[in-house]
Design an enzyme around this catalytic site. Structure first.
Site, PDB file in Angstrom:
ATOM      1  N   ASP A  70     -10.996  21.649  47.681  1.00 31.34           N
ATOM      2  CA  ASP A  70     -12.390  21.224  47.796  1.00 31.34           C
ATOM      3  C   ASP A  70     -13.307  22.340  48.328  1.00 31.34           C
ATOM      4  O   ASP A  70     -14.492  22.123  48.560  1.00 31.34           O
ATOM      5  CB  ASP A  70     -12.475  19.966  48.671  1.00 31.34           C
ATOM      6  CG  ASP A  70     -13.611  19.042  48.262  1.00 31.34           C
ATOM      7  OD1 ASP A  70     -14.124  19.210  47.134  1.00 31.34           O
ATOM      8  OD2 ASP A  70     -13.984  18.174  49.066  1.00 31.34           O
ATOM      9  N   LYS A  75      -9.481   8.630  51.604  1.00 28.17           N
ATOM     10  CA  LYS A  75      -9.003   8.630  50.218  1.00 28.17           C
ATOM     11  C   LYS A  75      -7.604   8.029  50.144  1.00 28.17           C
ATOM     12  O   LYS A  75      -6.856   8.084  51.118  1.00 28.17           O
ATOM     13  CB  LYS A  75      -8.932  10.079  49.703  1.00 28.17           C
ATOM     14  CG  LYS A  75     -10.270  10.720  49.439  1.00 28.17           C
ATOM     15  CD  LYS A  75     -10.092  12.132  48.904  1.00 28.17           C
ATOM     16  CE  LYS A  75     -11.437  12.790  48.626  1.00 28.17           C
ATOM     17  NZ  LYS A  75     -12.189  12.160  47.536  1.00 28.17           N
ATOM     18  N   ARG A 126     -22.292  16.798  49.393  1.00 29.77           N
ATOM     19  CA  ARG A 126     -23.752  16.855  49.327  1.00 29.77           C
ATOM     20  C   ARG A 126     -24.369  16.985  50.719  1.00 29.77           C
ATOM     21  O   ARG A 126     -25.464  17.516  50.867  1.00 29.77           O
ATOM     22  CB  ARG A 126     -24.275  15.611  48.581  1.00 29.77           C
ATOM     23  CG  ARG A 126     -23.887  14.316  49.216  1.00 29.77           C
ATOM     24  CD  ARG A 126     -24.011  13.122  48.278  1.00 29.77           C
ATOM     25  NE  ARG A 126     -22.880  13.010  47.357  1.00 29.77           N
ATOM     26  CZ  ARG A 126     -22.762  12.050  46.439  1.00 29.77           C
ATOM     27  NH1 ARG A 126     -23.694  11.138  46.299  1.00 29.77           N
ATOM     28  NH2 ARG A 126     -21.696  12.007  45.662  1.00 29.77           N
ATOM     29  N   GLU A 139     -19.191  13.816  51.198  1.00 32.09           N
ATOM     30  CA  GLU A 139     -19.500  14.804  52.238  1.00 32.09           C
ATOM     31  C   GLU A 139     -20.038  16.112  51.667  1.00 32.09           C
ATOM     32  O   GLU A 139     -20.756  16.846  52.351  1.00 32.09           O
ATOM     33  CB  GLU A 139     -18.257  15.087  53.098  1.00 32.09           C
ATOM     34  CG  GLU A 139     -17.276  16.131  52.549  1.00 32.09           C
ATOM     35  CD  GLU A 139     -16.664  15.763  51.204  1.00 32.09           C
ATOM     36  OE1 GLU A 139     -16.659  14.563  50.869  1.00 32.09           O
ATOM     37  OE2 GLU A 139     -16.210  16.664  50.484  1.00 32.09           O
TER      38      GLU A 139
HETATM   39  N1  BES Z   1     -14.260  16.365  46.726  1.00 29.68           N
HETATM   40  C1  BES Z   1     -14.608  15.103  46.177  1.00 29.68           C
HETATM   41  C2  BES Z   1     -14.833  15.150  44.680  1.00 29.68           C
HETATM   42  C3  BES Z   1     -13.603  15.286  43.820  1.00 29.68           C
HETATM   43  C4  BES Z   1     -12.836  14.178  43.528  1.00 29.68           C
HETATM   44  C5  BES Z   1     -13.286  16.475  43.246  1.00 29.68           C
HETATM   45  C6  BES Z   1     -11.744  14.306  42.704  1.00 29.68           C
HETATM   46  C7  BES Z   1     -12.204  16.603  42.422  1.00 29.68           C
HETATM   47  C8  BES Z   1     -11.428  15.508  42.140  1.00 29.68           C
HETATM   48  C9  BES Z   1     -15.886  14.582  46.819  1.00 29.68           C
HETATM   49  O1  BES Z   1     -16.089  14.939  48.135  1.00 29.68           O
HETATM   50  C10 BES Z   1     -15.800  13.093  46.786  1.00 29.68           C
HETATM   51  O2  BES Z   1     -14.959  12.563  47.437  1.00 29.68           O
HETATM   52  N2  BES Z   1     -16.670  12.470  46.009  1.00 29.68           N
HETATM   53  C11 BES Z   1     -16.671  11.078  45.858  1.00 29.68           C
HETATM   54  C12 BES Z   1     -18.096  10.597  45.897  1.00 29.68           C
HETATM   55  C13 BES Z   1     -18.239   9.121  46.000  1.00 29.68           C
HETATM   56  C14 BES Z   1     -17.792   8.647  47.357  1.00 29.68           C
HETATM   57  C15 BES Z   1     -19.669   8.737  45.753  1.00 29.68           C
HETATM   58  C16 BES Z   1     -16.024  10.738  44.519  1.00 29.68           C
HETATM   59  O3  BES Z   1     -16.226  11.470  43.559  1.00 29.68           O
HETATM   60  O4  BES Z   1     -15.271   9.768  44.466  1.00 29.68           O
HETATM   61 ZN    ZN Z   2     -15.231  16.674  48.725  1.00 28.66          ZN
HETATM   62 MN    MN Z   3     -15.189  13.611  49.508  1.00 28.81          MN
END
Ligand code: BES
Ligand code: ZN
Ligand code: MN
Length: 520
Positions: A278, A267, A341, A339
């Site tokens: 998370d 990220k 899912r 991750e």
């Molecule tokens: N934990 C994140 C989701 C998240 C992002 C929660 C921002 C709260 C605020 C999750 O693990 C994630 O990184 N999801 C990705 C999925 C994508 C790679 C398909 C996302 O939402 O960008």
């Molecule tokens: Zn996450």
């Molecule tokens: Mn993630």
């Protein structure tokens, strides 16, 4: 915090030995209709002089006045007593008091108090007065310890609303505490210990699996996420047995990523600290169990928490790697940041062994859900209309709201893979739905719902912090279910045709789930 309720007139309530008193005053109640205590006289006078209007959120404060024992007195108008109005009124009242040293607070409800209104008021008060202290070297502990509720007329329903609020607040605050803790103070092992501490009571059990046991179960997707981390994974299994063993449990599955760097699909740096939240889904499961330990409803509940960090490392899983989930389905991990899912799908497969009446997973799953619904409503996805309706209604009545999202099969198109049975990501479009479609593949053998709490589990910005959601929604759902399920259900009566609601279910407006679990 401790809540109590007493039947008292306003005139009597202001004679109590309290540091402060908040008077909740609805718009429709004219002050002159209510007798001649000093507060009522004062409100009437202020209205007459044009200095106060009985408009939702309006606040007036008094300090050390003759005839009033509490040093601070705040009158706040609750409008038409709608949930949101009560919540903001209580927040406004607390803002007027928060710099003072209030340990014992009175909360007087003018007019007819209702159970949901009282619950909203108490949980809003707890919310407003909460502050995180665990990792501060000189913590300022919360002074407010005791809240004495008073109303002209009290009933058994109001008394039980106060008890429910007490349990709810303890669960919400536990969830906030764990979600707020930095990732180095909330590792998978710390969460496991927290679960054991909560599950100490008689009706509880807690079992914690480590890497070896998880490998033996074949949880290849969960293990893939954990393989880049120096912290060992934990799979937490909590059980609450409040009903006969024959009664199928509700299984709650909480995403427990104690820190999400994104892994190799790392990220960006800004706001990455927020990925300590998370494990908000896991924290909400712990919170629900804490509340269950107070309320002891007649129901069986299982809590499952797959807990791990998601780290980049020489051993970390790589984009394109294919892993085999516990269900046997192979997964192409195209993005290591998807991750959640991966840990959830194995926990969902594990849930089958409980022959559940319903499985609800709770996860800070997608940024896309934040875009879709913001911080107001949690995303609700379900393959089961009855379950979706119950969760929606539990959201409305608790004020911890959610909104149902679609699950059309067309949304799963993008998850197709040439190298595995399924890919872990689709395109950018409808990201919260495609994530849910991925999970649905692992939830075919029971009634299932998924709550995406990415937008609602914490607040960003200056007031950054966990919200404790959706403990309120889940607790409401579970207590409703307990109230609408007869205590001893034989297998036969369980299969009674739908439409034969029990009288308590009819009263509660809930359709009991009358079906037997499908065969795994
Ligand atoms: N934990 C994140 C989701 C998240 C992002 C929660 C921002 C709260 C605020 C999750 O693990 C994630 O990184 N999801 C990705 C999925 C994508 C790679 C398909 C996302 O939402 O960008
Ligand atoms: Zn996450
Ligand atoms: Mn993630």
């Amino acid at each position: 915090m401790n809540f109590e309720i007493q039947k008292l007139s306003l005139a009597r309530a202001i004679q109590g030995q309290l540091d402060a008193m908040v008077v909740l005053w609805p718009s429709q109640t004219a002050p002159n209709a209510l007798g001649h205590d000093p507060v009522t006289r004062w409100v009437a006078m202020a209205i007459e002089q044009g200095d106060f209007e009985l408009k939702s959120g309006a606040v007036m404060t008094l300090y050390c006045q003759p005839g009033i024992v509490p040093r601070h007195l705040v009158v706040v108008c609750t409008g038409d007593n709608q949930t949101g109005q009560i919540r903001s009124a209580v927040q406004a009242a607390w803002n007027a008091l928060k710099s003072t040293r209030v340990k014992q607070l009175g909360l007087h409800v003018v007019g007819d108090a209702t159970a949901p209104g009282l619950q909203t008021a108490l949980s809003s008060l707890a919310d407003a007065s909460y502050s995180y202290t665990t990792t501060l070297s000189k913590p300022k502990s919360r002074l407010l310890k005791q809240v004495l509720v008073s109303a002209q007329n009290t009933t058994a329903a109001l008394a039980s609303a106060v008890q429910h609020a007490q349990a709810l607040v303890s669960g919400v605050e536990l969830a906030k505490e764990w979600a707020n803790r930095p990732a180095n103070h909330a590792t998978p092992s710390h969460l496991a210990q927290a679960a054991k501490d909560i599950a100490k009571g008689k009706a509880f059990q807690c079992e914690v699996l480590g890497p070896k046991e998880v490998a033996k179960l074949g949880m290849g997707a969960f293990m893939a996420v954990a393989q880049g981390s120096a912290e060992p994974l934990r799979f937490i299994v909590m059980r609450y047995k409040g009903a006969a063993a024959a009664q199928a449990p509700v299984v709650l599955v909480g995403k427990g990523i104690t820190f999400d760097t994104g892994g190799i699909s790392i990220k960006p740096a800004p706001e990455m600290d927020e990925m300590k939240y998370d494990m908000g889904g896991a924290a909400s499961v712990l919170g629900v169990f804490k509340a269950l330990s107070h309320l002891k409803p007649a129901i069986n509940v299982v809590g499952l928490i797959p807990a791990t960090e998601n780290m980049p490392d020489g051993l970390a899983v790589k984009p394109g790697d294919v892993v085999t989930s516990m269900s046997g389905q192979t997964i192409e991990i195209l993005n290591t940041d998807a991750e959640g899912r991966l840990v959830l799908c194995d926990a969902l497969t594990y849930a089958e062994r409980f022959k559940p009446q319903a499985v609800i997973d709770i996860a800070t799953l997608t940024g896309a859900c934040v875009i879709a619904l913001g911080a107001v409503r949690t995303g609700l996805f379900s393959s089961d209309d009855a379950l979706a309706l119950q969760l929606h209604q539990a959201g409305e009545s608790s004020g911890d709201t959610c909104w149902r999202m679609p699950l059309d099969d067309d949304y799963a198109e993008g998850l197709k893979s040439r190298f595995a049975d399924v890919a872990n990501v689709a395109g950018r479009a409808a990201g919260s739905v495609t994530a849910a479609k991925f999970l649905q593949r692992f939830a075919k053998n029971f009634a299932w719902a998924h709550l995406d709490i990415a937008g609602t589990a914490w607040r960003s910005g200056a007031a950054k912090g966990a919200t404790g959601r959706p403990v309120g929604l889940l607790l409401q759902y579970l207590t409703q279910l307990a109230a609408s399920t007869p205590p001893f259900v034989s297998e036969k009566s369980k299969r009674a045709p739908t439409g034969t609601t029990t009288s308590s279910a009819r009263r509660a407006g809930v359709q009991p789930r009358a079906r037997a679990p499908r065969k795994a």
